[in-house]
Design a protein around this motif. Sequence first.
Motif, PDB file in Angstrom:
ATOM      1  N   TYR A   1       0.814  -1.220   0.000  1.00  0.00           N
ATOM      2  CA  TYR A   1       0.000   0.000   0.000  1.00  0.00           C
ATOM      3  C   TYR A   1       0.845   1.266   0.000  1.00  0.00           C
ATOM      4  CZ  TYR A   1       1.148   0.202   4.971  1.00  0.00           C
ATOM      5  OH  TYR A   1       1.832   0.259   6.166  1.00  0.00           O
ATOM      6  N   MET A   2       2.164   1.148   0.320  1.00  0.00           N
ATOM      7  CA  MET A   2       3.038   2.313   0.362  1.00  0.00           C
ATOM      8  C   MET A   2       3.750   2.570  -0.957  1.00  0.00           C
ATOM      9  SD  MET A   2       4.782   1.902   4.155  1.00  0.00           S
ATOM     10  CE  MET A   2       5.633   3.481   4.005  1.00  0.00           C
ATOM     11  N   CYS A   3       3.626   1.648  -1.909  1.00  0.00           N
ATOM     12  CA  CYS A   3       4.317   1.803  -3.192  1.00  0.00           C
ATOM     13  C   CYS A   3       3.741   2.976  -3.978  1.00  0.00           C
ATOM     14  CB  CYS A   3       4.196   0.521  -4.024  1.00  0.00           C
ATOM     15  SG  CYS A   3       5.271  -0.799  -3.439  1.00  0.00           S
ATOM     16  N   GLU A   4       4.639   3.845  -4.426  1.00  0.00           N
ATOM     17  CA  GLU A   4       4.226   4.980  -5.232  1.00  0.00           C
ATOM     18  C   GLU A   4       4.967   5.016  -6.561  1.00  0.00           C
ATOM     19  OE1 GLU A   4       4.666   8.499  -2.928  1.00  0.00           O
ATOM     20  OE2 GLU A   4       3.086   7.961  -1.482  1.00  0.00           O
ATOM     21  N   THR A   5       6.279   5.241  -6.513  1.00  0.00           N
ATOM     22  CA  THR A   5       7.031   5.386  -7.756  1.00  0.00           C
ATOM     23  C   THR A   5       8.185   4.401  -7.889  1.00  0.00           C
ATOM     24  OG1 THR A   5       8.446   7.064  -6.736  1.00  0.00           O
ATOM     25  CG2 THR A   5       6.478   7.837  -7.927  1.00  0.00           C
ATOM     26  N   ASP A   6       8.742   3.945  -6.781  1.00  0.00           N
ATOM     27  CA  ASP A   6       9.924   3.080  -6.827  1.00  0.00           C
ATOM     28  C   ASP A   6       9.786   2.039  -5.722  1.00  0.00           C
ATOM     29  OD1 ASP A   6      12.655   2.096  -6.141  1.00  0.00           O
ATOM     30  OD2 ASP A   6      13.275   3.494  -7.714  1.00  0.00           O
ATOM     31  N   SER A   7       9.670   0.772  -6.102  1.00  0.00           N
ATOM     32  CA  SER A   7       9.408  -0.274  -5.112  1.00  0.00           C
ATOM     33  C   SER A   7      10.552  -0.434  -4.120  1.00  0.00           C
ATOM     34  CB  SER A   7       9.141  -1.612  -5.809  1.00  0.00           C
ATOM     35  OG  SER A   7      10.263  -2.007  -6.587  1.00  0.00           O
ATOM     36  N   ALA A   8      11.792  -0.115  -4.548  1.00  0.00           N
ATOM     37  CA  ALA A   8      12.930  -0.229  -3.627  1.00  0.00           C
ATOM     38  C   ALA A   8      12.988   0.955  -2.671  1.00  0.00           C
ATOM     39  CB  ALA A   8      14.234  -0.344  -4.410  1.00  0.00           C
ATOM     40  N   LEU A   9      12.904   2.162  -3.200  1.00  0.00           N
ATOM     41  CA  LEU A   9      13.005   3.347  -2.357  1.00  0.00           C
ATOM     42  C   LEU A   9      11.764   3.536  -1.488  1.00  0.00           C
ATOM     43  CD1 LEU A   9      14.729   5.993  -4.659  1.00  0.00           C
ATOM     44  CD2 LEU A   9      15.718   4.124  -3.335  1.00  0.00           C
ATOM     45  N   ASP A  10      10.633   2.977  -1.902  1.00  0.00           N
ATOM     46  CA  ASP A  10       9.412   3.082  -1.100  1.00  0.00           C
ATOM     47  C   ASP A  10       9.356   2.061   0.025  1.00  0.00           C
ATOM     48  OD1 ASP A  10       8.498   5.189  -2.608  1.00  0.00           O
ATOM     49  OD2 ASP A  10       7.295   3.946  -3.952  1.00  0.00           O
ATOM     50  N   ASP A  11      10.267   1.092   0.013  1.00  0.00           N
ATOM     51  CA  ASP A  11      10.335   0.131   1.117  1.00  0.00           C
ATOM     52  C   ASP A  11      10.682   0.909   2.388  1.00  0.00           C
ATOM     53  OD1 ASP A  11      11.168  -1.807   3.021  1.00  0.00           O
ATOM     54  OD2 ASP A  11      11.790  -3.178   1.431  1.00  0.00           O
ATOM     55  N   PRO A  12       9.891   0.794   3.444  1.00  0.00           N
ATOM     56  CA  PRO A  12      10.186   1.566   4.674  1.00  0.00           C
ATOM     57  C   PRO A  12      11.565   1.276   5.255  1.00  0.00           C
ATOM     58  CG  PRO A  12       8.473  -0.092   5.055  1.00  0.00           C
ATOM     59  CD  PRO A  12       8.655  -0.005   3.576  1.00  0.00           C
ATOM     60  N   LEU A  13      12.137   0.124   4.917  1.00  0.00           N
ATOM     61  CA  LEU A  13      13.476  -0.190   5.410  1.00  0.00           C
ATOM     62  C   LEU A  13      14.525   0.744   4.827  1.00  0.00           C
ATOM     63  CD1 LEU A  13      15.443  -1.915   7.001  1.00  0.00           C
ATOM     64  CD2 LEU A  13      15.397  -3.595   5.142  1.00  0.00           C
TER      65      LEU A  13
END
Length: 357
Positions: A99-111
């Motif tokens: 649900y947090m994915c916006e533009t970049d699946s790696a950079l959007d990872d909360p980690l």
Amino acid sequence: MTSGQSVAAHLSAPARLLPADPLVFREMVIDVVRAVQAQRPDGFLHLLYSPELADPLDLRDDIRREVGLLRREWASTYPQPDIDFARFLTLDCRRVAAYMCETDSALDDPLFEASITQAHAEAHLGVQAEPELGNDTPNFSPYAVCGWVATTQSAAELARRLQRCNRLGRLHHYHWLRWHNPVYHAALWPVLTSEQRRILLGDALWIAPGPLGRLHLYQADPQPADAAPLPLSFSLDKAQLERHRDAPAAVALARSWQAAEGDCPLPADALKRVLRHLDDARRLKLRGEDRQLYAGAMLRMAPGAERAAEWTSLLDRTVRGENKLRDGIAVLPERFWSGGTLDDAPFDTAPRNPPHD
């Protein structure tokens, strides 16, 4: 500037100072990560993490992300739980918080954000693993966040690549090469050959907070089209292995130098200078504390003082075992030094002014 020009600029420039301001620190890391990601648009972004005993990001039991463990090859002989090993974790928001994915699946990872915050704390707030505090596995890494890696290799593939290169020698007579540890990597990388770098990293671009507060970017040169296939691992020559052994002492000396400088940053090649003086001390057959005192004294010494008769005579007497270097340094005239006097601490000979080459 294009992404290719951006990463080329980062690679060709000296390692950049990591800002103390956490927001500026964050912006710098994200800027460099985006630049290297653009060079591997179809690849992965991995966090290189060393949990130690503290595990500040609570990742020991993470089963949501792809993980590649950097095990020791002899772990069956010297048992060690998998939870203690350094590891690559693939950043992918789709697997942990879609649900947090916006533009970049790696950079959007909360980690990713959590790792930047931890890296800043380790660089500027003194939040590092220390055996004396009981939160560190000795000889692993003082850092939990050892960097971010953009590559077409999976976490497991990249871990196997480094693991094949992390041991020299035979059982009971081995050297463990801590490639994940920024202290050792920063010392060894400049003396690796192009082939050794390609074997170690493949196509990976590794962004690593360095041990002296700078952000490093490591990348191997591309494999020439007509070159023979690379071996799976490599050995270090004698000089490279000695550099590996000297890494912790060199960083300690450089940090002492930094403490003496206060807010004035060390030159980008500070670690290289310290390691060069330790190499010179070895060639002079100095050992133990004398080697470290020699390196510290050379950093602090006034221009030309290393050629003075008092200094060369002191070294000769030390090599012959007639005196300890510490005792001789204590009585050298003030004109030998760029400023200040020697204390009694083990790493007390750092310069108060930038060294002279």
